[in-house]
Design an enzyme around this catalytic site. Sequence first.
Site, PDB file in Angstrom:
ATOM      1  N   GLY A   1      -0.355 -10.105  28.640  1.00 31.13           N
ATOM      2  CA  GLY A   1      -1.258  -9.775  27.745  1.00 31.13           C
ATOM      3  C   GLY A   1      -2.184  -8.783  28.067  1.00 31.13           C
ATOM      4  O   GLY A   1      -1.507  -7.514  27.955  1.00 31.13           O
ATOM      5  N   GLY A   2      -3.276  -8.999  28.615  1.00 35.67           N
ATOM      6  CA  GLY A   2      -4.260  -7.834  28.774  1.00 35.67           C
ATOM      7  C   GLY A   2      -3.681  -6.774  29.801  1.00 35.67           C
ATOM      8  O   GLY A   2      -3.811  -5.607  29.934  1.00 35.67           O
TER       9      GLY A   2
ATOM     10  N   GLU B   1       3.244 -20.726  27.600  1.00 38.43           N
ATOM     11  CA  GLU B   1       1.827 -20.126  27.868  1.00 38.43           C
ATOM     12  C   GLU B   1       0.546 -21.202  27.329  1.00 38.43           C
ATOM     13  O   GLU B   1       0.539 -21.374  26.367  1.00 38.43           O
ATOM     14  CB  GLU B   1       1.631 -18.840  26.758  1.00 38.43           C
ATOM     15  CG  GLU B   1       2.212 -19.244  25.381  1.00 38.43           C
ATOM     16  CD  GLU B   1       1.613 -18.347  24.015  1.00 38.43           C
ATOM     17  OE1 GLU B   1       1.247 -17.210  24.375  1.00 38.43           O
ATOM     18  OE2 GLU B   1       1.679 -18.810  23.086  1.00 38.43           O
TER      19      GLU B   1
ATOM     20  N   ASN C   1       2.703  -7.887  25.449  1.00 38.18           N
ATOM     21  CA  ASN C   1       1.940  -8.201  24.050  1.00 38.18           C
ATOM     22  C   ASN C   1       0.624  -7.751  23.871  1.00 38.18           C
ATOM     23  O   ASN C   1      -0.464  -8.074  24.341  1.00 38.18           O
ATOM     24  CB  ASN C   1       1.993  -9.643  23.743  1.00 38.18           C
ATOM     25  CG  ASN C   1       1.220 -10.199  22.418  1.00 38.18           C
ATOM     26  OD1 ASN C   1       1.210  -9.288  21.557  1.00 38.18           O
ATOM     27  ND2 ASN C   1       0.831 -11.338  22.423  1.00 38.18           N
ATOM     28  N   TRP C   2       0.685  -6.399  23.171  1.00 42.79           N
ATOM     29  CA  TRP C   2      -0.592  -5.610  23.158  1.00 42.79           C
ATOM     30  C   TRP C   2      -1.495  -6.459  21.960  1.00 42.79           C
ATOM     31  O   TRP C   2      -2.899  -6.027  22.107  1.00 42.79           O
ATOM     32  CB  TRP C   2      -0.225  -4.350  22.354  1.00 42.79           C
ATOM     33  CG  TRP C   2       0.399  -3.431  23.581  1.00 42.79           C
ATOM     34  CD1 TRP C   2       0.811  -3.921  24.934  1.00 42.79           C
ATOM     35  CD2 TRP C   2       0.478  -1.990  23.530  1.00 42.79           C
ATOM     36  NE1 TRP C   2       1.274  -2.877  25.568  1.00 42.79           N
ATOM     37  CE2 TRP C   2       1.179  -1.516  24.659  1.00 42.79           C
ATOM     38  CE3 TRP C   2       0.349  -1.053  22.709  1.00 42.79           C
ATOM     39  CZ2 TRP C   2       1.551  -0.411  25.051  1.00 42.79           C
ATOM     40  CZ3 TRP C   2       0.498   0.156  22.776  1.00 42.79           C
ATOM     41  CH2 TRP C   2       1.077   0.718  24.118  1.00 42.79           C
ATOM     42  N   LYS C   3      -0.927  -7.519  21.213  1.00 43.87           N
ATOM     43  CA  LYS C   3      -1.821  -7.840  20.291  1.00 43.87           C
ATOM     44  C   LYS C   3      -2.593  -6.859  19.604  1.00 43.87           C
ATOM     45  O   LYS C   3      -2.061  -6.120  19.218  1.00 43.87           O
ATOM     46  CB  LYS C   3      -3.119  -8.977  20.987  1.00 43.87           C
ATOM     47  CG  LYS C   3      -2.250  -9.750  21.969  1.00 43.87           C
ATOM     48  CD  LYS C   3      -3.448 -10.884  22.675  1.00 43.87           C
ATOM     49  CE  LYS C   3      -2.588 -11.765  23.415  1.00 43.87           C
ATOM     50  NZ  LYS C   3      -3.745 -12.995  24.039  1.00 43.87           N
TER      51      LYS C   3
ATOM     52  N   HIS D   1       3.227 -17.375  18.945  1.00 42.69           N
ATOM     53  CA  HIS D   1       2.378 -17.269  19.860  1.00 42.69           C
ATOM     54  C   HIS D   1       1.004 -18.156  19.598  1.00 42.69           C
ATOM     55  O   HIS D   1       0.802 -18.510  18.134  1.00 42.69           O
ATOM     56  CB  HIS D   1       1.858 -15.900  19.828  1.00 42.69           C
ATOM     57  CG  HIS D   1       1.000 -15.526  20.799  1.00 42.69           C
ATOM     58  ND1 HIS D   1      -0.505 -15.774  20.859  1.00 42.69           N
ATOM     59  CD2 HIS D   1       1.438 -14.773  21.935  1.00 42.69           C
ATOM     60  CE1 HIS D   1      -0.930 -15.272  22.064  1.00 42.69           C
ATOM     61  NE2 HIS D   1      -0.046 -14.752  22.932  1.00 42.69           N
TER      62      HIS D   1
ATOM     63  N   SER E   1      -2.360 -14.877  31.395  1.00 45.98           N
ATOM     64  CA  SER E   1      -3.125 -14.163  32.486  1.00 45.98           C
ATOM     65  C   SER E   1      -2.244 -13.957  33.683  1.00 45.98           C
ATOM     66  O   SER E   1      -2.829 -13.777  34.925  1.00 45.98           O
ATOM     67  CB  SER E   1      -4.171 -15.087  33.048  1.00 45.98           C
ATOM     68  OG  SER E   1      -5.287 -15.232  31.806  1.00 45.98           O
TER      69      SER E   1
ATOM     70  N   GLU F   1      -2.043 -17.797  19.463  1.00 50.46           N
ATOM     71  CA  GLU F   1      -3.009 -17.431  18.468  1.00 50.46           C
ATOM     72  C   GLU F   1      -2.669 -17.361  16.992  1.00 50.46           C
ATOM     73  O   GLU F   1      -3.459 -17.608  16.103  1.00 50.46           O
ATOM     74  CB  GLU F   1      -3.115 -15.645  18.881  1.00 50.46           C
ATOM     75  CG  GLU F   1      -4.090 -15.698  20.146  1.00 50.46           C
ATOM     76  CD  GLU F   1      -4.060 -14.300  20.629  1.00 50.46           C
ATOM     77  OE1 GLU F   1      -4.608 -14.363  21.799  1.00 50.46           O
ATOM     78  OE2 GLU F   1      -3.398 -13.445  20.239  1.00 50.46           O
TER      79      GLU F   1
END
Length: 249
Positions: A232-233, A166, A9-11, A94, A211, A96
């Site tokens: 994610g990151g 998550e 997920n690049w957001k 998600h 993470s 967010e």
Amino acid sequence: MRKPLIAGNWKMNGSAELIETFGRTFAGVELPSPVDVVVHPPFPYLDAARSAFAGTPLSLGAQTLNPLHSGARTGEVSGQMLAEFGVEYVLAGHSERRQLYHESDEQVYERVIAALTVGIRPILCVGETLEERDAGQSENVVLRQVGYVMARLEPGQRRMMTIAYEPVWAIGTGRTATPEQAQQMMAAIRDYQASFDPALADALRLLYGGSMNASNAQELLAQGDIDGGLIGGASLKVDDFKAICQSAG
């Protein structure tokens, strides 16, 4: 045997150059045969990603969708539009989206239905905040989120679903649930699913998000009820993401 799924997920990150880098890198990567990989870039990059990912193991995902097929919803994107661009997966719920845009369980359910209607596989995201965990409410919160959607679907629809746990307190913080904590929640989700759809419980893919990275992926993925990761990151770093995918077989 459940086939592992690694989802990036690049957001609100990425670039045309990064899309091309992923396409070139994964064109020459040999992944374990029983693994699916999907990348969820921002909307503007979907068409470029479709071209760059052709001939690679990468499938295309979107980060959200609007429940309506069309209409006066400036800035929104429908499931039908996503399907036209070859999107195979979409995130729903998600943390967010739930927190920043106040998406309720009902709105998450509506997005799941909209995706299923056009043949896109939803990845239902669920998880608790730090306050909810400290209050001993983790399992209640997560199973409420799962049940609100899964219990209302038809059996055939459920077979299209993936669930990503998550823990909100472990997203983008560098903190990670221990493998034992993650496994405990995954087992609870699977047991809950078995309570009303035993035939699906063993086949349902459960991902850990929060993470996961190249250094901890193998230990997390070794847990019996963790079938992949929502990354994610680390999904923005092509070598790290590749390493996670290679550890999933």
